[in-house]
Design an enzyme around this catalytic site. Structure first.
Site, PDB file in Angstrom:
ATOM      1  N   ASP A   7       0.859  -1.176   0.000  1.00 32.10           N
ATOM      2  CA  ASP A   7       0.000   0.000   0.000  1.00 32.10           C
ATOM      3  C   ASP A   7       0.906   1.239   0.000  1.00 32.10           C
ATOM      4  O   ASP A   7       2.089   1.150   0.346  1.00 32.10           O
ATOM      5  CB  ASP A   7      -0.877  -0.056   1.258  1.00 32.10           C
ATOM      6  CG  ASP A   7      -1.776   1.149   1.411  1.00 32.10           C
ATOM      7  OD1 ASP A   7      -2.254   1.669   0.386  1.00 32.10           O
ATOM      8  OD2 ASP A   7      -2.007   1.570   2.555  1.00 32.10           O
ATOM      9  N   GLU A   9      -0.253   5.021   0.978  1.00 37.80           N
ATOM     10  CA  GLU A   9      -0.511   5.975   2.060  1.00 37.80           C
ATOM     11  C   GLU A   9      -0.585   5.257   3.412  1.00 37.80           C
ATOM     12  O   GLU A   9      -1.246   4.246   3.551  1.00 37.80           O
ATOM     13  CB  GLU A   9      -1.806   6.736   1.796  1.00 37.80           C
ATOM     14  CG  GLU A   9      -1.714   7.642   0.580  1.00 37.80           C
ATOM     15  CD  GLU A   9      -3.035   8.326   0.293  1.00 37.80           C
ATOM     16  OE1 GLU A   9      -3.451   9.179   1.093  1.00 37.80           O
ATOM     17  OE2 GLU A   9      -3.660   7.985  -0.727  1.00 37.80           O
TER      18      GLU A   9
END
Length: 201
Positions: A7, A9
């Site tokens: 991922d 953020e």
């Protein structure tokens, strides 16, 4: 052969919407995928708030220009890329991600696209594919690749669960409690060690 899917953020860079909420003084924009599992609902909510305050892509990009990767993120990514293929899977948008990819040394990212009017107003968004992270992991597996996945939010759980090994990183206490089957780490060294251990099996 393994591909590690990360991922963006909350894992490599700070949450863009939280940074923008702080820059604009609009606390409602602090809501993220850690709080709202329904991404469509979350994005419609954000677009309505932007419209209400007369804010558009330009203002968000001005905030993004000031965001730096988390301390140690680039070094972690560089070392990880020296031992395995890495793809960043994010529900963010190319218009947000590109300046951040430059700061991270141009890793590969698969994300989505904002729909922007000529005046800069964000009018909508186009998802690359439904449940993009999980769909990508399954597609990689369909061509004979094993996946390792790590993320911090509700929208990462599908890819983490579907992978050969999955790790939570700097997630919420609630997600840790609800998904105790996934090892949860707080530092890049711990995450790197767990990924390297999986690669050596």
């Amino acid at each position: 052969m393994y591909v590690t899917c990360l991922d963006l953020e909350g894992v490599l860079v700070p949450e863009i919407w939280i940074a923008f909420a702080e820059a604009t003084g609009i606390p409602e924009l602090k809501r993220t995928t850690r709080d709202e599992p329904d991404y469509d609902k979350l994005m419609k909510y954000r677009i309505d708030i932007l419209k209400e305050h007369g804010l558009g892509l330009k203002e968000i990009q001005e905030t993004i220009a000031k965001i730096d990767p988390m301390p140690g993120a680039k070094e972690f990514l560089d070392e990880l890329r020296s031992v395995t293929q890495v793809i960043i899977l994010s529900d963010t948008f190319t218009q947000f991600a590109t300046p951040l990819m430059k700061k991270l040394g141009w890793p590969t990212i698969f994300c989505n696209q904002l729909e922007v009017a000529e005046n800069g107003e964000i009018t909508g968004y186009k998802m690359r594919v439904e449940k993009g992270k999980l769909a990508t992991v399954k597609a990689l597996q369909s061509v004979g690749l094993e996946t390792i996945a790590s993320g911090d939010s509700f929208n990462d759980l599908g890819m983490i669960e579907a992978s050969k090994a999955g790790f939570l990183f700097r997630t919420t206490e609630q997600i840790k409690k609800d998904y105790p089957q996934f090892p949860a780490f707080e530092t890049y060294d711990e995450l790197l060690g767990a990924i390297k251990e999986q690669l050596s099996k």
